[in-house]
Motif scaffolding. Structure first.
Motif, PDB file in Angstrom:
ATOM      1  N   MET A   1     -13.235  -8.826  -9.052  1.00 33.84           N
ATOM      2  CA  MET A   1     -11.894  -8.978  -9.602  1.00 33.84           C
ATOM      3  C   MET A   1     -10.878  -8.051  -8.905  1.00 33.84           C
ATOM      4  O   MET A   1      -9.803  -8.460  -8.540  1.00 33.84           O
ATOM      5  CB  MET A   1     -11.947  -8.637 -11.089  1.00 33.84           C
ATOM      6  N   ILE A   2     -11.304  -6.787  -8.691  1.00 34.34           N
ATOM      7  CA  ILE A   2     -10.469  -5.864  -7.912  1.00 34.34           C
ATOM      8  C   ILE A   2     -11.291  -5.372  -6.725  1.00 34.34           C
ATOM      9  O   ILE A   2     -12.408  -4.890  -6.908  1.00 34.34           O
ATOM     10  CB  ILE A   2     -10.032  -4.646  -8.748  1.00 34.34           C
ATOM     11  N   LYS A   3     -10.742  -5.532  -5.538  1.00 34.98           N
ATOM     12  CA  LYS A   3     -11.404  -4.993  -4.354  1.00 34.98           C
ATOM     13  C   LYS A   3     -10.481  -3.945  -3.753  1.00 34.98           C
ATOM     14  O   LYS A   3      -9.318  -4.227  -3.495  1.00 34.98           O
ATOM     15  CB  LYS A   3     -11.624  -6.097  -3.319  1.00 34.98           C
ATOM     16  N   VAL A   4     -11.019  -2.765  -3.543  1.00 32.73           N
ATOM     17  CA  VAL A   4     -10.227  -1.695  -2.926  1.00 32.73           C
ATOM     18  C   VAL A   4     -10.802  -1.432  -1.543  1.00 32.73           C
ATOM     19  O   VAL A   4     -12.006  -1.225  -1.395  1.00 32.73           O
ATOM     20  CB  VAL A   4     -10.278  -0.414  -3.793  1.00 32.73           C
ATOM     21  N   ARG A   5      -9.933  -1.471  -0.551  1.00 31.54           N
ATOM     22  CA  ARG A   5     -10.377  -1.318   0.836  1.00 31.54           C
ATOM     23  C   ARG A   5      -9.624  -0.195   1.532  1.00 31.54           C
ATOM     24  O   ARG A   5      -8.402  -0.274   1.684  1.00 31.54           O
ATOM     25  CB  ARG A   5     -10.120  -2.623   1.622  1.00 31.54           C
ATOM     26  N   ASN A   6     -10.356   0.838   1.905  1.00 27.23           N
ATOM     27  CA  ASN A   6      -9.819   1.894   2.760  1.00 27.23           C
ATOM     28  C   ASN A   6      -8.469   2.437   2.269  1.00 27.23           C
ATOM     29  O   ASN A   6      -7.504   2.542   3.009  1.00 27.23           O
ATOM     30  CB  ASN A   6      -9.679   1.363   4.196  1.00 27.23           C
ATOM     31  N   LEU A   7      -8.422   2.771   0.977  1.00 31.70           N
ATOM     32  CA  LEU A   7      -7.160   3.172   0.359  1.00 31.70           C
ATOM     33  C   LEU A   7      -6.794   4.622   0.702  1.00 31.70           C
ATOM     34  O   LEU A   7      -7.595   5.541   0.513  1.00 31.70           O
ATOM     35  CB  LEU A   7      -7.284   3.012  -1.166  1.00 31.70           C
ATOM     36  N   HIS A   8      -5.588   4.787   1.210  1.00 33.92           N
ATOM     37  CA  HIS A   8      -5.080   6.118   1.572  1.00 33.92           C
ATOM     38  C   HIS A   8      -3.783   6.388   0.832  1.00 33.92           C
ATOM     39  O   HIS A   8      -2.919   5.532   0.768  1.00 33.92           O
ATOM     40  CB  HIS A   8      -4.785   6.207   3.077  1.00 33.92           C
ATOM     41  N   LYS A   9      -3.660   7.611   0.307  1.00 35.21           N
ATOM     42  CA  LYS A   9      -2.393   8.007  -0.303  1.00 35.21           C
ATOM     43  C   LYS A   9      -2.177   9.485  -0.047  1.00 35.21           C
ATOM     44  O   LYS A   9      -3.064  10.302  -0.284  1.00 35.21           O
ATOM     45  CB  LYS A   9      -2.436   7.750  -1.819  1.00 35.21           C
TER      46      LYS A   9
ATOM     47  N   LEU B   1      -5.828  10.682  -1.294  1.00 34.78           N
ATOM     48  CA  LEU B   1      -6.885   9.679  -1.181  1.00 34.78           C
ATOM     49  C   LEU B   1      -7.142   9.439   0.298  1.00 34.78           C
ATOM     50  O   LEU B   1      -6.215   9.177   1.060  1.00 34.78           O
ATOM     51  CB  LEU B   1      -6.466   8.376  -1.858  1.00 34.78           C
ATOM     52  N   CYS B   2      -8.400   9.569   0.692  1.00 37.74           N
ATOM     53  CA  CYS B   2      -8.696   9.504   2.125  1.00 37.74           C
ATOM     54  C   CYS B   2      -9.624   8.342   2.446  1.00 37.74           C
ATOM     55  O   CYS B   2     -10.637   8.520   3.136  1.00 37.74           O
ATOM     56  CB  CYS B   2      -9.323  10.807   2.600  1.00 37.74           C
ATOM     57  N   GLY B   3      -9.314   7.197   1.921  1.00 33.74           N
ATOM     58  CA  GLY B   3     -10.142   6.045   2.247  1.00 33.74           C
ATOM     59  C   GLY B   3     -11.122   5.724   1.137  1.00 33.74           C
ATOM     60  O   GLY B   3     -12.290   6.102   1.186  1.00 33.74           O
ATOM     61  N   ILE B   4     -10.633   5.059   0.095  1.00 32.51           N
ATOM     62  CA  ILE B   4     -11.485   4.663  -1.033  1.00 32.51           C
ATOM     63  C   ILE B   4     -11.897   3.206  -0.823  1.00 32.51           C
ATOM     64  O   ILE B   4     -11.047   2.358  -0.540  1.00 32.51           O
ATOM     65  CB  ILE B   4     -10.715   4.783  -2.356  1.00 32.51           C
TER      66      ILE B   4
ATOM     67  N   GLU C   1       1.789   4.596  -8.112  1.00 30.56           N
ATOM     68  CA  GLU C   1       1.865   5.236  -6.800  1.00 30.56           C
ATOM     69  C   GLU C   1       1.643   4.145  -5.762  1.00 30.56           C
ATOM     70  O   GLU C   1       0.766   3.304  -5.931  1.00 30.56           O
ATOM     71  CB  GLU C   1       0.778   6.313  -6.619  1.00 30.56           C
ATOM     72  N   ILE C   2       2.462   4.170  -4.729  1.00 31.35           N
ATOM     73  CA  ILE C   2       2.305   3.164  -3.681  1.00 31.35           C
ATOM     74  C   ILE C   2       1.456   3.765  -2.557  1.00 31.35           C
ATOM     75  O   ILE C   2       1.852   4.759  -1.957  1.00 31.35           O
ATOM     76  CB  ILE C   2       3.683   2.730  -3.121  1.00 31.35           C
ATOM     77  N   PRO C   3       0.283   3.185  -2.304  1.00 32.30           N
ATOM     78  CA  PRO C   3      -0.569   3.727  -1.243  1.00 32.30           C
ATOM     79  C   PRO C   3       0.050   3.487   0.131  1.00 32.30           C
ATOM     80  O   PRO C   3       0.810   2.535   0.322  1.00 32.30           O
ATOM     81  CB  PRO C   3      -1.876   2.951  -1.402  1.00 32.30           C
ATOM     82  N   GLN C   4      -0.271   4.386   1.086  1.00 30.84           N
ATOM     83  CA  GLN C   4       0.302   4.232   2.432  1.00 30.84           C
ATOM     84  C   GLN C   4      -0.521   3.295   3.294  1.00 30.84           C
ATOM     85  O   GLN C   4      -0.023   2.703   4.232  1.00 30.84           O
ATOM     86  CB  GLN C   4       0.394   5.594   3.137  1.00 30.84           C
ATOM     87  N   LYS C   5      -1.814   3.215   2.978  1.00 33.94           N
ATOM     88  CA  LYS C   5      -2.678   2.437   3.848  1.00 33.94           C
ATOM     89  C   LYS C   5      -3.782   1.836   2.996  1.00 33.94           C
ATOM     90  O   LYS C   5      -4.165   2.395   1.971  1.00 33.94           O
ATOM     91  CB  LYS C   5      -3.287   3.374   4.909  1.00 33.94           C
ATOM     92  N   GLY C   6      -4.295   0.710   3.428  1.00 35.71           N
ATOM     93  CA  GLY C   6      -5.409   0.103   2.720  1.00 35.71           C
ATOM     94  C   GLY C   6      -4.969  -1.068   1.872  1.00 35.71           C
ATOM     95  O   GLY C   6      -3.791  -1.438   1.859  1.00 35.71           O
TER      96      GLY C   6
END
Lengths: 240, 218
Positions: free
Chosen positions: A1-9, A17-20, A51-56
């Motif tokens: 339902m939710i997929k999180v890929r390489n999340l950076h903030k 956040l260094c890549g979740i 919060e708006i993530p910068q990457k991912g």
């Protein structure tokens, strides 16, 4: 339902956040633990884009909600959030707190919104407090109203940001009971909390965050009692 | 030298006409000033730089120049540019614009005093920023700034006496009219001071009562 890929903030130079990478399936209850500063709240707040993530990527029901141009308000309607400090609207009664968003965001007729609010209040056992203002409610009651408020939007997933850590010990149980009932009812939940009892009883999975990455994850029994990583062991020895 | 207050009795109806004008212009200016001030406060807090710059410039300029000068520009200056305001329009506009700048700062402070969690809670429910402002932030902010707004209202009523310089026959100018005929300055201006005081004191009491009533419900 939710997929999180390489999340950076990051906030300025501070990388939180260094890549979740993780996946949360429908009806799953995930508890996130970790020391303060490990990024657990930030991760949760990224899931409804406070919060708006910068990457991912965060892919919710097939839609990448981090794409520019997505309708934030529309996405947030499907993602309920419960805050550490409740954040009830102090100028509105419990009932009005719950019916406000259905009325204004979903344009539900007033009578229907009222009934919806009353049924949510009943679910959290506070029907008799419908007309009380937040300041006349105990912390536990306020948090239950806040849960009812989020549920009234009929979200697909509920986020809890340390929902019991601002509560006096005797009120923690009433809030956890409501959350356990939600879990039994099949709600998808992501909970930042160190409440071991809740995690063991209701969680399908525990995620241990450290330094902005997932250091360990697995079923509650495994993470709590047979942690694989040394730093998980160390952290647990501090909170247990 | 004896004081003779019979001059007040004789001219009472004329003074009351002046008071009426004072109250009429003041209530108009309070309403307009409140609307201007709220909008300017929102503009100042918006994420659009142009709105921020314009609203800050307005606030700084109006607060940094005397109301008397502003009134002279409106009433005596503008006709040179072909804009001829009648004295009542000049008075209402001048007071509203002046009051708006002060109200804007009061409202801005009120909005900023509301916990960030309120906006987050509203947004997390799917409300737009505007919706959250209208239903969640503003009602709380305005309630919180009632005391400074009442203060501003009282200032405005007193400042309206400056309108006498643009020949608007409000309370102060009514007094000046009587004075040129009777030369009884002391009797006239002590009475006028008393009238201003009764009005502002009554208002502060009534609004204080309303404020306590509002506080009960939150």
């Amino acid at each position: 339902m939710i997929k999180v890929r390489n999340l950076h903030k990051s906030f300025g130079k501070l990388e939180v956040l260094c890549g979740i990478d993780t996946e949360i399936s429908k009806g799953e209850v995930v508890v996130i633990i970790g020391a303060s500063g490990s990024g657990k709240s930030t991760f949760l707040r990224c899931l409804n884009l406070l919060e708006i993530p910068q990457k991912g990527q965060i892919i919710m029901d097939g839609v990448n909600i981090c794409e520019p141009g997505v309708n934030l308000n529309h996405i947030r309607q499907n993602v309920g959030m419960v805050f550490q400090h409740f954040n009830l609207f102090p100028h509105k009664t419990a009932l009005q707190n719950i019916s406000l968003a259905p009325l204004k965001v979903k344009n539900i007729p007033p009578q229907e919104a009222r009934n919806l609010a009353l049924s949510q209040l009943e679910k959290v056992g506070l029907l008799e407090k419908a007309n009380a203002y937040p300041r006349h409610l105990s912390g536990g009651q306020q948090q239950r109203v806040a849960i009812a408020r989020a549920l009234a939007m009929q979200p697909k997933v509920m986020l809890f940001d340390e929902p019991t850590s601002a509560l006096d010990p005797e009120m923690i149980k009433e809030v956890l009971n409501v959350m356990k009932q939600m879990a039994r009812d099949g709600m998808t939940m992501v909970v930042v909390s160190h409440e071991m009892g809740f995690a063991r009883e209701a969680a399908d999975r525990v995620i241990y965050l450290e330094g902005g990455i997932i250091a360990e994850e697995g079923p509650p029994e495994q993470v709590f009692f047979h942690p694989q990583a040394a730093r998980t062991k160390e952290f647990l020895s501090q909170i247990l | 030298m004896t004081l003779d207050y019979s001059v007040i009795v004789k001219n009472w109806p004329f003074l009351m006409l002046g008071l009426q004008e004072t109250l009429r212009i003041s209530s108009l200016a309070v309403t307009m000033g409140f609307c201007i001030g709220s909008l300017v406060a929102l503009a100042r807090l918006s994420r659009f730089n142009l709105l921020k710059i314009i609203s800050s410039a307005y606030i700084e300029f109006i607060r940094g120049t005397p109301l008397l000068v502003q009134l002279f520009i409106l009433y005596y200056g503008l006709p040179q540019l072909g804009i001829d305001l009648d004295r009542r329009a000049a008075a209402a506009i001048g007071l509203s614009i002046n009051s708006g700048a002060y109200v804007a700062e009061i409202v801005r402070a009120g909005i900023q005093s509301i916990d960030r969690g309120q906006m987050e809670a509203a947004r997390s429910l799917g409300m737009s920023g505007t919706m959250a402002m209208i239903h969640v932030i503003m009602p709380q902010a305005l309630r919180r700034v009632i005391p400074p707004l009442v203060n501003e209202l009282i200032m405005l009523i007193k400042d309206s006496s400056l309108l006498s310089v643009i020949a608007l026959t409000e309370l102060m100018r009514a007094g000046e009219h009587i004075r040129t005929r009777t030369y009884q300055d002391f009797e006239i201006f002590t009475t006028i001071a008393l009238i201003y005081f009764v009005i502002t004191y009554a208002l502060s009491k009534i609004l204080g009562y309303l404020e306590r009533r509002l506080q009960v419900s939150d």
